[in-house]
Design a protein around this motif. Structure first.
Motif, PDB file in Angstrom:
ATOM      1  N   SER A 147       0.814  -1.214   0.000  1.00  0.00           N
ATOM      2  CA  SER A 147       0.000   0.000   0.000  1.00  0.00           C
ATOM      3  C   SER A 147       0.846   1.263   0.000  1.00  0.00           C
ATOM      4  O   SER A 147       0.445   2.282  -0.550  1.00  0.00           O
ATOM      5  CB  SER A 147      -0.943  -0.009   1.199  1.00  0.00           C
ATOM      6  N   GLN A 148       2.037   1.187   0.612  1.00  0.00           N
ATOM      7  CA  GLN A 148       2.826   2.417   0.712  1.00  0.00           C
ATOM      8  C   GLN A 148       4.038   2.435  -0.205  1.00  0.00           C
ATOM      9  O   GLN A 148       4.674   3.473  -0.370  1.00  0.00           O
ATOM     10  CB  GLN A 148       3.300   2.631   2.156  1.00  0.00           C
ATOM     11  N   ILE A 206       8.665   1.468   7.697  1.00  0.00           N
ATOM     12  CA  ILE A 206       7.360   1.878   8.221  1.00  0.00           C
ATOM     13  C   ILE A 206       7.256   1.546   9.699  1.00  0.00           C
ATOM     14  O   ILE A 206       6.816   2.357  10.514  1.00  0.00           O
ATOM     15  CB  ILE A 206       6.225   1.165   7.448  1.00  0.00           C
ATOM     16  N   ILE A 207       7.684   0.321  10.040  1.00  0.00           N
ATOM     17  CA  ILE A 207       7.586  -0.103  11.431  1.00  0.00           C
ATOM     18  C   ILE A 207       8.488   0.745  12.312  1.00  0.00           C
ATOM     19  O   ILE A 207       8.088   1.208  13.383  1.00  0.00           O
ATOM     20  CB  ILE A 207       7.934  -1.602  11.559  1.00  0.00           C
ATOM     21  N   ALA A 208       9.726   0.977  11.845  1.00  0.00           N
ATOM     22  CA  ALA A 208      10.662   1.764  12.641  1.00  0.00           C
ATOM     23  C   ALA A 208      10.080   3.142  12.935  1.00  0.00           C
ATOM     24  O   ALA A 208      10.252   3.692  14.026  1.00  0.00           O
ATOM     25  CB  ALA A 208      11.989   1.900  11.897  1.00  0.00           C
ATOM     26  N   GLU A 209       9.365   3.684  11.955  1.00  0.00           N
ATOM     27  CA  GLU A 209       8.811   5.014  12.096  1.00  0.00           C
ATOM     28  C   GLU A 209       7.687   5.044  13.134  1.00  0.00           C
ATOM     29  O   GLU A 209       7.547   5.989  13.897  1.00  0.00           O
ATOM     30  CB  GLU A 209       8.268   5.408  10.721  1.00  0.00           C
ATOM     31  N   ALA A 220      -5.599  -4.901   2.263  1.00  0.00           N
ATOM     32  CA  ALA A 220      -5.103  -6.262   2.044  1.00  0.00           C
ATOM     33  C   ALA A 220      -3.596  -6.261   1.796  1.00  0.00           C
ATOM     34  O   ALA A 220      -3.095  -6.971   0.938  1.00  0.00           O
ATOM     35  CB  ALA A 220      -5.846  -6.938   0.903  1.00  0.00           C
ATOM     36  N   ASP A 221      -2.882  -5.431   2.556  1.00  0.00           N
ATOM     37  CA  ASP A 221      -1.433  -5.326   2.432  1.00  0.00           C
ATOM     38  C   ASP A 221      -0.794  -6.413   3.288  1.00  0.00           C
ATOM     39  O   ASP A 221      -0.430  -6.203   4.436  1.00  0.00           O
ATOM     40  CB  ASP A 221      -0.999  -3.932   2.888  1.00  0.00           C
ATOM     41  N   ARG A 222      -0.661  -7.608   2.698  1.00  0.00           N
ATOM     42  CA  ARG A 222      -0.277  -8.769   3.503  1.00  0.00           C
ATOM     43  C   ARG A 222       1.195  -8.776   3.863  1.00  0.00           C
ATOM     44  O   ARG A 222       1.592  -9.336   4.875  1.00  0.00           O
ATOM     45  CB  ARG A 222      -0.640 -10.049   2.752  1.00  0.00           C
ATOM     46  N   ILE A 223       2.023  -8.157   3.021  1.00  0.00           N
ATOM     47  CA  ILE A 223       3.450  -8.115   3.327  1.00  0.00           C
ATOM     48  C   ILE A 223       3.685  -7.305   4.600  1.00  0.00           C
ATOM     49  O   ILE A 223       4.432  -7.713   5.496  1.00  0.00           O
ATOM     50  CB  ILE A 223       4.239  -7.508   2.146  1.00  0.00           C
ATOM     51  N   THR A 224       3.010  -6.173   4.713  1.00  0.00           N
ATOM     52  CA  THR A 224       3.138  -5.354   5.910  1.00  0.00           C
ATOM     53  C   THR A 224       2.639  -6.120   7.131  1.00  0.00           C
ATOM     54  O   THR A 224       3.271  -6.115   8.192  1.00  0.00           O
ATOM     55  CB  THR A 224       2.328  -4.058   5.743  1.00  0.00           C
TER      56      THR A 224
END
Lengths: 316, 352, 321
Positions: free
Chosen positions: C83-84, C91-94, C284-288
């Motif tokens: 999605s991003q 993204i997680i670190a942020e 449905a962003d499964r990787i994230t």
């Protein structure tokens, strides 16, 4: 409650004759539960929730997603719980949401109870390598928080009620398995089990007829506490939008209420109260069960009592 | 300090009861006795006879509620019953110390043994931490723990059962108490260790001219140590007197039963299993009428024993007392006779 | 603490990490169809699909795929968000900071309050205070955190105006230094208290029961017989022993706290992992999603390790084993 502490205080104070304190314990477990205020409230709440969800179609007939009423009506004679932003009747929505919740709970409980008791009993009964292997697997399942595993599964697979039930069922048995294992370990060396074995009894027969009846009281407490957690879990997932879109859910209703908190408190309050009543009822029952069974458990070795206390610690 | 010749401890009409949902449990029901310096008094009875509760109520250690204690416990002339907690605490551990049955569970698993001994020193003296620690090591030395200085830093689980009981005794003796209450001090130990621990207690008593209240169900221990014996049944004293009299001229059927249940070392041929007295101890809520022992007694005559409660009357001298209507019949029977009447012990040796 | 104990605990982490990877791997491959399509979504471009196939080594046999997957994760490579369009670890670190701040604060509040209430309750069991705490914790444990959050907002923010409605800071003001911190604290208070509520309930109950149990033990009787006052008995003897199960419990609660934080964040618009999850779920962003689950699971594993070490530090019996 007060009785058990008195008994333990007096028992610890000295060498009193134990039979003297056991008077009035001949009744069945249910009668003893019903004699405590917390047990009565728990029974009433659980029965109430059970009846409402079983007869939801009769109590609040119609499609819970049906629109058409004026939006954001406060509770009144026509709409007992008011209506939401799209004009859905909240009373009907809550009743059907409770049904969804109970459907999930019942199925998840059945699946996890079967898995948990089987794994726990086999590990405890077989001991040795089998035990170690099974406990490793159990620990692994405890490592990944159920909530996130369910999130992942609901996004990978089709987000239906069945997916939710399977995922929660397959991940909610760990605590039960550990408790059952500990109980079985302490039971397997007792005389009647040993003699049944010596007499050449087959393992399945011994497990079902000698071990199972003895672990049942503890198992019931663990299972019911687990059930109340499943209600919260289902609601939490639905709140985040990961639920079956075709089923009304209490978590979905509360999520929907988020934007209208300031205008329509009833959109959040009623579904929330429904969840609390269901969870509280089961918790009270489990708690009373535990209290009633405790005097018996206290004499068991292997810290049976400690495991009960830690039960609420099972993570979501 | 008590007046010369006067008893160190004088217990008068002690009662202890527990109020439970099922009713009032009378655990101790009118117990009286005296204890002088240098004396060992043994309190014997089955579990449930009220002997441990008696000990606990002397020190005010019963949880209240549900426990209720009344009567007099005169300690050096001062009544300990109803004494304010802060005053009572000055007595506990310093003047009267206690050794418990299970040395594993009686020690705090998370503290070093040195710390646990030093704790009682710190509680009752103004010693510094270091002084208390040195005292702890000294005490460990005294009770025969080798390498005391090193072992003081160890935890209870690193000791054997016998060594742990020595630690308990070191705690009890650290403040030079005048009375040592030992509640089943050797029950949890091996036979050889038992003897060592008893010897240690005996030595201590002689060195410090203190007194010992020994609580036990094991008459074998009593025979070797006690000057006076108190036999308890269902919360009451049923026989008391000098050890020799109680042993050789028992005047209560219950005492006789306890003696008969004793395994006999001098008798290799006999079946050495313990022979418990037939029947079970009574419920302390519904104590039998009359003599509380009558349902289990082989001397009973129902019309008397189930109606009248026998007083604790003197027999053959003021010191020896027994609460039995038929004390004179009992005294003519030796414990060995009781054993002989049982087929499995047919080869019993003659009585002592 | 013996070196052996430490080493064994550290080694114990390895199979757990391996297990987590295996479970997530199996889950992805259990879904029928092409994993690349599953992860990237039906609408993905052929280039994107190819990229994912290459990343995961999908053309190779399954065991090799697992090795590739494990190696990627070990390097901190959690894939690229659908999605991003950015790396998931970035993204997680942020976003992980605010979530850790929220759950850490809640853990602190609940440990302190839970122990305190349990201790006070155990002092006078079945007294009035004890009954109130007991009943409150029974109800507290039945409350869904996200609903409690809404009710708290309704009462304390909307009606009483004591706390801000939502957010991490006041975006209308540019604050720096201490003012910024106090502004964050002001925004943090309500969500942290809500998240702590059910934990307080649980901890108070466990502490109280544990203490009462310990107070009936033989070593406590010994302490009393030494002439120790009831407060000394409680603080020097019973408390430390009663804390052992509480320590274990705290370890197992970390996963729960993070789960709770993620849900509550949605109510308070707290800019943590919660919003990442909601967006990932909606798109449905499964990787994230996969990356998030891995990070949380690893966090829980290390929290448990920390608990074990703490336990060994407190209990000599464990330490010497």
């Amino acid at each position: 409650m007060a009785g058990s502490i008195l008994a333990s205080a007096t028992a610890e104070a000295g060498d009193l004759a134990a039979p003297a304190l056991d008077g009035g314990q001949r009744d069945g477990v249910l009668q003893r539960v019903a004699r405590r205020p917390s047990g009565v409230v728990g029974l009433l709440l659980t029965t109430f929730v059970g009846v409402v969800s079983s007869f939801s179609g009769w109590i609040a007939p119609g499609d819970p997603f049906l629109l058409g009423n004026p939006a954001l009506l406060p509770p009144s004679g026509g709409h007992r719980f008011g209506t939401d932003n799209l004009g859905r009747d909240l009373f009907r929505a809550v009743v059907h949401g409770m049904r969804t919740s109970m459907t999930v709970v019942v199925w998840v409980t059945v699946i996890s109870a079967v898995i948990g008791i089987t794994i726990g009993a086999v590990a405890g009964y077989r001991a040795g390598v089998v035990d170690r292997a099974l406990m490793r697997v159990t620990e692994l399942f405890q490592t990944i928080p159920r909530f996130f595993l369910a999130l992942l599964a609901m996004s990978l697979f089709e987000p239906t009620l069945r997916t939710l039930i399977i995922v929660l069922g397959l991940t909610s048995w760990t605590l039960l398995a550990r408790v059952v294992r500990a109980e079985t370990l302490s039971i397997r060396t007792r005389e009647y089990v040993e003699s049944a074995r010596a007499a050449g009894g087959n393992d399945v027969h011994i497990l079902v007829h000698h071990v199972l009846p003895n672990i049942l009281p503890t198992a019931i407490v663990v299972i019911s506490l687990g059930a109340s957690r499943v209600i919260l879990l289902e609601a939490g997932l639905a709140f985040l939008g990961l639920s079956d879109q075709d089923r009304m859910s209490l978590g979905f209703l509360i999520n929907n209420a988020q934007q209208f908190l300031e205008q329509a408190w009833w959109m959040s309050v009623f579904p929330g109260v429904a969840i609390v009543l269901a969870v509280l009822g089961i918790n009270l029952l489990a708690d009373t069960f535990n209290d009633v069974l405790n005097p018996l458990l206290r004499r068991e070795p292997a810290g049976a009592r400690g495991s009960i206390l830690r039960m609420p610690g099972g993570e979501v | 300090m008590e007046a010369p010749g006067q008893a160190l401890l004088s217990v008068r009409d002690l009662h202890a009861s527990f109020h439970t949902d099922a009713g009032v449990v009378k655990a101790v029901d009118g117990v009286s006795f005296d204890l002088r310096r240098g004396e060992v008094l043994a309190v014997v009875g089955e579990s449930g006879s009220g002997k441990s509760v008696t000990a606990m109520s002397l020190l005010g250690l019963l949880p209240s509620p549900p426990a209720r204690v009344s009567g007099q416990v005169l300690w050096k002339g001062r009544d300990l019953v109803g004494l304010a907690e802060p005053e009572m605490r000055k007595v506990r551990g310093a003047e009267i110390a206690m050794v418990f049955q299970d040395p594993m569970s009686s020690l705090n698993p998370l503290h070093t043994v040195g710390r646990q001994i030093a704790e009682v020193v710190r509680l009752h003296t103004t010693s510094s931490k270091r002084q208390a620690w040195e005292r702890a090591i000294e005490m460990m030395d005294l009770v025969g723990i080798p390498q005391a200085r090193r072992r003081a830093k160890s935890y209870p689980h690193e000791f054997s059962g016998g060594m742990r009981q020595r630690v308990m005794i070191a705690i009890a003796l650290a403040c030079d108490p005048d009375l040592l209450i030992a509640d089943e001090p050797t029950t949890a130990l091996d036979v050889t260790i038992q003897a060592q621990v008893l010897e240690l207690l005996q030595e201590t008593k002689e060195r410090t001219s203190s007194a010992i209240l020994l609580i036990t169900h094991d008459l074998g221990i009593v025979a070797g140590m006690a000057d006076e014996v108190l036999v308890m049944y269902a919360g009451k004293v049923v026989e008391r007197g000098p050890a020799r009299d109680v042993f050789y001229r028992s005047r209560h059927p219950y005492t006789l039963g306890l003696l008969a249940a004793l395994p006999r070392v001098d008798d290799e041929a006999a079946d050495n299993r313990l022979r418990p007295i037939e029947g079970t101890p009574p419920s302390l809520i519904h104590v039998p009428s009359g003599c509380s022992f009558h349902p289990r007694c082989s001397f009973r005559r129902l019309e008397t024993c189930s109606v009248d409660e026998p007083p604790l009357a003197a027999h053959g001298g003021e010191a020896h007392r027994a609460a039995c209507h038929f004390a004179e019949d009992v005294v003519s029977v030796a414990p060995a006779d009781l054993q002989r009447s049982v087929p499995s012990a047919a080869a019993a040796a003659p009585g002592p | 603490m013996s070196a052996g104990y430490l080493a064994r605990r550290l080694l114990g982490v390895v199979p757990a990490l391996f297990g987590v990877l295996a479970v997530t791997f199996v889950l992805v491959h259990a879904v029928p169809g092409d994993p690349a399509v599953l992860l990237a979504g039906e609408a993905a471009t052929p280039d994107r699909l190819e990229e994912i196939r290459r990343d995961l080594g999908l053309d190779r046999p399954l065991p090799q795929q697992f090795v590739t997957y494990a190696a990627n994760v070990a390097r901190g490579d959690l894939g690229v968000s659908i999605s991003q369009g950015r790396p998931v670890n970035a993204i997680i670190a942020e976003r992980i900071g605010p979530t850790l701040l929220l759950s850490g604060t809640a853990l602190g509040i609940s440990s302190f309050l839970g122990l305190l209430l349990g201790l006070v309750g155990a002092r006078r069991p079945y007294g009035r205070f004890d009954l109130v705490v007991n009943t409150a914790s029974l109800v507290g444990y039945a409350l869904p955190a996200f609903w409690l959050a809404q009710m708290a907002v309704l009462v304390f923010a909307v009606h009483l105006g004591w706390f801000p409605l939502l957010g991490y800071t006041d975006i209308r003001r540019e604050l720096t230094g201490f003012d910024h911190l106090s502004d964050v604290g002001y925004h943090l208070a309500l969500p942290a208290l809500v998240l702590a509520a059910s934990e307080v309930a649980l901890l108070a109950r466990v502490t109280r029961t544990g203490l009462l149990q310990e107070l009936g033990r033989d070593y406590v009787r010994t302490a009393r017989a030494k002439g120790a006052a009831e407060d000394e008995v409680l603080n020097n003897h019973a408390l430390r022993n009663a804390l052992l199960p509480v320590v274990t419990l705290l370890g197992t609660r970390v996963g729960f706290l993070v789960s709770g934080a993620v849900v509550i964040e949605a109510v308070f618009s707290w800019p943590g992992l919660g919003s990442v999850i909601v967006t990932a779920a909606q798109q449905a962003d499964r990787i994230t999603m996969l990356g998030l689950v891995l990070v949380v699971a690893v966090g829980v594993i290390f929290a448990n390790l920390l608990t074990d070490l703490l336990y060994g530090w407190v209990d000599p019996r464990v330490r010497h084993r």
